[in-house]
Design a protein around this motif. Structure first.
Motif, PDB file in Angstrom:
ATOM      1  N   LEU A  93       0.817  -1.212   0.000  1.00  0.00           N
ATOM      2  CA  LEU A  93       0.000   0.000   0.000  1.00  0.00           C
ATOM      3  C   LEU A  93       0.858   1.273   0.000  1.00  0.00           C
ATOM      4  O   LEU A  93       2.060   1.225   0.269  1.00  0.00           O
ATOM      5  CB  LEU A  93      -0.921  -0.009   1.224  1.00  0.00           C
ATOM      6  N   ASP A 126      -8.998   2.793   0.392  1.00  0.00           N
ATOM      7  CA  ASP A 126      -8.415   4.135   0.535  1.00  0.00           C
ATOM      8  C   ASP A 126      -6.894   4.094   0.532  1.00  0.00           C
ATOM      9  O   ASP A 126      -6.240   5.020   0.054  1.00  0.00           O
ATOM     10  CB  ASP A 126      -8.872   4.766   1.856  1.00  0.00           C
ATOM     11  N   GLU A 127      -6.330   3.010   1.076  1.00  0.00           N
ATOM     12  CA  GLU A 127      -4.883   2.948   1.313  1.00  0.00           C
ATOM     13  C   GLU A 127      -4.072   2.785   0.032  1.00  0.00           C
ATOM     14  O   GLU A 127      -2.849   2.768   0.079  1.00  0.00           O
ATOM     15  CB  GLU A 127      -4.543   1.807   2.286  1.00  0.00           C
ATOM     16  N   TYR A 134      -8.656   9.682  -1.192  1.00  0.00           N
ATOM     17  CA  TYR A 134      -9.327   8.489  -0.667  1.00  0.00           C
ATOM     18  C   TYR A 134     -10.101   7.840  -1.804  1.00  0.00           C
ATOM     19  O   TYR A 134     -10.278   8.433  -2.871  1.00  0.00           O
ATOM     20  CB  TYR A 134     -10.251   8.842   0.501  1.00  0.00           C
ATOM     21  N   ASN A 173     -11.584   8.584   6.651  1.00  0.00           N
ATOM     22  CA  ASN A 173     -10.636   8.664   5.551  1.00  0.00           C
ATOM     23  C   ASN A 173     -11.009   9.673   4.479  1.00  0.00           C
ATOM     24  O   ASN A 173     -10.189   9.999   3.621  1.00  0.00           O
ATOM     25  CB  ASN A 173     -10.455   7.273   4.923  1.00  0.00           C
ATOM     26  N   CYS A 290       1.527   8.029   3.616  1.00  0.00           N
ATOM     27  CA  CYS A 290       0.509   6.991   3.481  1.00  0.00           C
ATOM     28  C   CYS A 290      -0.869   7.610   3.287  1.00  0.00           C
ATOM     29  O   CYS A 290      -1.021   8.825   3.276  1.00  0.00           O
ATOM     30  CB  CYS A 290       0.494   6.102   4.721  1.00  0.00           C
ATOM     31  N   SER A 291      -1.865   6.730   3.168  1.00  0.00           N
ATOM     32  CA  SER A 291      -3.231   7.212   2.968  1.00  0.00           C
ATOM     33  C   SER A 291      -4.187   6.306   3.743  1.00  0.00           C
ATOM     34  O   SER A 291      -3.767   5.349   4.394  1.00  0.00           O
ATOM     35  CB  SER A 291      -3.564   7.230   1.477  1.00  0.00           C
ATOM     36  N   GLY A 292      -5.473   6.624   3.670  1.00  0.00           N
ATOM     37  CA  GLY A 292      -6.485   5.797   4.333  1.00  0.00           C
ATOM     38  C   GLY A 292      -6.295   5.763   5.837  1.00  0.00           C
ATOM     39  O   GLY A 292      -5.966   6.764   6.463  1.00  0.00           O
ATOM     40  N   ASN A 293      -6.470   4.572   6.406  1.00  0.00           N
ATOM     41  CA  ASN A 293      -6.399   4.438   7.863  1.00  0.00           C
ATOM     42  C   ASN A 293      -5.057   4.903   8.425  1.00  0.00           C
ATOM     43  O   ASN A 293      -4.981   5.329   9.575  1.00  0.00           O
ATOM     44  CB  ASN A 293      -6.620   2.977   8.275  1.00  0.00           C
ATOM     45  N   TYR A 294      -3.984   4.789   7.636  1.00  0.00           N
ATOM     46  CA  TYR A 294      -2.650   5.124   8.141  1.00  0.00           C
ATOM     47  C   TYR A 294      -2.422   6.634   8.271  1.00  0.00           C
ATOM     48  O   TYR A 294      -1.469   7.053   8.916  1.00  0.00           O
ATOM     49  CB  TYR A 294      -1.566   4.519   7.247  1.00  0.00           C
ATOM     50  N   GLU A 302       2.447   3.820  13.596  1.00  0.00           N
ATOM     51  CA  GLU A 302       2.076   4.012  12.187  1.00  0.00           C
ATOM     52  C   GLU A 302       2.488   5.403  11.708  1.00  0.00           C
ATOM     53  O   GLU A 302       2.950   5.571  10.579  1.00  0.00           O
ATOM     54  CB  GLU A 302       0.561   3.852  11.994  1.00  0.00           C
ATOM     55  N   CYS A 306       4.981   6.335   8.571  1.00  0.00           N
ATOM     56  CA  CYS A 306       4.479   7.101   7.417  1.00  0.00           C
ATOM     57  C   CYS A 306       5.037   8.516   7.387  1.00  0.00           C
ATOM     58  O   CYS A 306       4.559   9.359   6.622  1.00  0.00           O
ATOM     59  CB  CYS A 306       2.949   7.138   7.441  1.00  0.00           C
TER      60      CYS A 306
END
Ligand SMILES: *[C@@H]1O[C@H](CO)[C@@H](O)[C@H](O)[C@H]1NC(C)=O
Ligand SMILES: *[C@@H]1O[C@H](CO)[C@@H](O)[C@H](O)[C@H]1NC(C)=O
Ligand SMILES: *[C@@H]1O[C@H](CO)[C@@H](O)[C@H](O)[C@H]1NC(C)=O
Ligand SMILES: *[C@@H]1O[C@H](CO)[C@@H](O)[C@H](O)[C@H]1NC(C)=O
Ligand SMILES: *[C@@H]1O[C@H](CO)[C@@H](O)[C@H](O)[C@H]1NC(C)=O
Ligand SMILES: *[C@@H]1O[C@H](CO)[C@@H](O)[C@H](O)[C@H]1NC(C)=O
Ligand SMILES: *[C@@H]1O[C@H](CO)[C@@H](O)[C@H](O)[C@H]1NC(C)=O
Ligand SMILES: *[C@@H]1O[C@H](CO)[C@@H](O)[C@H](O)[C@H]1NC(C)=O
Ligand SMILES: *[C@@H]1O[C@H](CO)[C@@H](O)[C@H](O)[C@H]1NC(C)=O
Ligand SMILES: *[C@@H]1O[C@H](CO)[C@@H](O)[C@H](O)[C@H]1NC(C)=O
Ligand SMILES: *[C@@H]1O[C@H](CO)[C@@H](O)[C@H](O)[C@H]1NC(C)=O
Ligand SMILES: *[C@@H]1O[C@H](CO)[C@@H](O)[C@H](O)[C@H]1NC(C)=O
Length: 371
Positions: A93, A126-127, A134, A173, A290-294, A302, A306
């Motif tokens: 990801l 999203d990630e 997203y 997100n 990073c993207s999404g949950n991260y 995390e 990132c």
């Protein structure tokens, strides 16, 4: 008879007398015994271990009560170095380490880090989108009242630019990096004061939620609310109460700092409020690899992975956490002359400081005690 009664009463009323606390100080020279206890004169000597060794019972240094036990040096457990799987195909990801383009979901590995899919690309999570984007579903829409928050796996969607601060949202997100969806509004993480109604602990300056509201712990002793460094008198009780409603969270004795006087510290949770409350807001972030949950998380491991937080911020957080863990000895200064070799806590930590980095500790464990 009378004097025995008085002594008993005093013991009940005041618990530990400072005379029964150990004096803790730094030893010198090579010694395989890192903690030496002399009960005859209530003296505890701590001696740093040699390189690659650590004190087998470092836990004793936190919550100092006076009951020290001898401990020896032991081999440090080797830290496993993180390994990258170079054989995976189109799975890694955005922002995660890669060896070659084929590893990444986006098909692009840049400088050892997967790039994300660009604006308008097909996506399922999203990630896999670029940071700040997203995966916006194209075959259905979320309700706008924020109650239906899915984790959006197996979407049919397009990578889309995130909403802005204050925009109406349905899930974290969708919001900018370092924000989340709090009661349908994109809200910065670590921004809400005690008693604010929030949907998740991540919005609280304290990173702690109770009964749906940001909460924290106040410390009281001798009927007085304490502020940092939470100094108390040996023999008195420390009361830890929830900031929102004064409900009792915990109670214990004032702890000796290893110095022969009657000043101790309410050290058990001395860090929870008025302390972390000041730490987490300084770690608000607005960038991520990073993207999404991260990139919408309060998980510090995390966030370092990132690059949302700098190494300076990592050292700051780690240093504050270590000071909090060993609060009583940190405040008394009893072992300042050898604490660098002991590696327990840095004596001075600021956001600009340059203390040597070690592994991140799990901060939230301190707060979890109250969850
Ligand atoms: C306490 O006793 C130990 C051994 O009996 C001795 O080595 C040490 O110097 C004493 N410490 C103090 C502060 O008197
Ligand atoms: C400590 O460990 C490192 C790496 O594992 C090694 O290179 C070094 O020689 C060790 N030092 C001692 C004193 O054992
Ligand atoms: C995106 O998905 C649509 C529908 O599944 C497809 O028609 C289109 O070719 C895809 N675009 C790319 C760049 O893969
Ligand atoms: C959207 O499309 C995906 C894949 O075609 C499908 O699995 C999912 O159920 C669809 N969602 C809705 C709400 O129709
Ligand atoms: C939120 O929206 C959903 C779907 O539109 C609806 O079923 C639900 O009752 C709403 N919840 C609230 C609290 O309004
Ligand atoms: C959330 O809302 C979508 C669209 O209204 C719906 O398809 C989905 O089943 C809902 N999920 C839950 C868990 O309620
Ligand atoms: C999200 O998906 C995981 C499995 O991928 C599931 O365990 C979890 O319950 C889901 N969460 C929500 C809120 O639907
Ligand atoms: C997503 O889709 C893949 C393949 O279509 C499937 O193996 C996986 O179980 C799905 N995950 C969820 C959470 O539905
Ligand atoms: C959520 O926001 C709405 C509208 O701004 C407000 O009326 C409501 O009280 C809020 N709910 C909570 C739990 O904060
Ligand atoms: C407790 O507080 C009272 C007044 O608030 C003060 O007079 C007294 O000295 C305090 N006792 C201790 C042991 O600190
Ligand atoms: C006890 O010692 C500590 C640390 O040296 C010092 O900060 C504190 O003021 C002392 N307390 C008293 C009452 O002397
Ligand atoms: C922290 O302490 C070290 C050594 O005592 C000193 O060199 C450094 O300047 C201090 N840093 C700050 C920010 O006070």
């Amino acid at each position: 008879m009378k004097s025995i009664l008085i002594i008993l009463l005093c013991t009940v009323a005041f618990g530990l007398e400072y005379q029964s606390c150990s004096t803790v100080s730094c030893g010198t020279g090579a010694n395989n015994q890192c903690i030496s206890v002399y009960t005859n004169n209530k003296t505890t000597i701590v001696t740093p271990c040699s390189a690659n060794q650590t004190c087998a019972d470092n836990g004793q240094f936190s919550g100092t009560t006076g009951n020290w036990a001898a401990a020896n040096c032991a081999e440090k457990s080797a830290q496993p170095s993180p390994s990258i799987d170079c054989s995976v195909s189109l799975t890694t990801l955005t922002g995660k380490p890669c060896c070659n383009d084929n590893n990444c979901k986006s098909g692009s590995c840049d400088n050892g880090i997967c790039e994300g899919l660009s604006n308008g690309a097909n996506c399922t999570v999203d990630e896999e989108c670029r940071p700040g984007y997203y995966c916006k579903s194209t075959n259905w829409t979320f309700p706008t009242n924020g109650t239906n928050v899915t984790n959006e796996t197996n979407l049919t969607g397009l990578c889309s630019d995130s909403l802005s601060s204050g925009d109406i949202c349905t899930f974290h997100n969708e919001c900018p990096i370092g924000y989340g969806c709090n009661n349908s509004t994109c809200t910065q993480l670590f921004s809400q004061d005690i008693n604010a109604v929030v949907s998740d602990k991540r919005f609280c300056k304290s990173d702690f939620i109770r009964n749906g509201k940001c909460d924290g712990i106040y410390i009281r002793s001798n009927n007085t609310r304490l502020s940092s460094p939470y100094a108390c008198t040996i023999g008195q009780r420390c009361n830890y109460v929830y900031a929102s409603d004064n409900a009792v969270a915990a109670e214990d004795w004032c702890q000796c700092g290893g110095v022969k006087n009657d000043t101790g510290y309410c050290g058990s949770f001395g860090n929870v409020i008025g302390y972390w409350d000041e730490v987490f807001p300084k770690l608000q972030y607005s960038r991520s690899d990073c993207s999404g949950n991260y990139s919408h998380t309060d998980n510090f491991a995390e966030l370092f992975n990132c690059s949302s937080l700098s190494s300076i911020e990592e050292q700051y957080l780690e240093g504050m956490n270590e000071q909090a863990t060993y609060w009583t000895l940190y405040q008394s200064g009893a072992i300042d002359s050898c604490v660098n070799q002991l590696g327990l806590f840095p004596t001075n930590v600021t956001l600009g400081s340059d203390t040597s980095g070690a592994m991140m500790m799990v901060i939230s464990s301190i707060l979890l005690i109250f969850a």
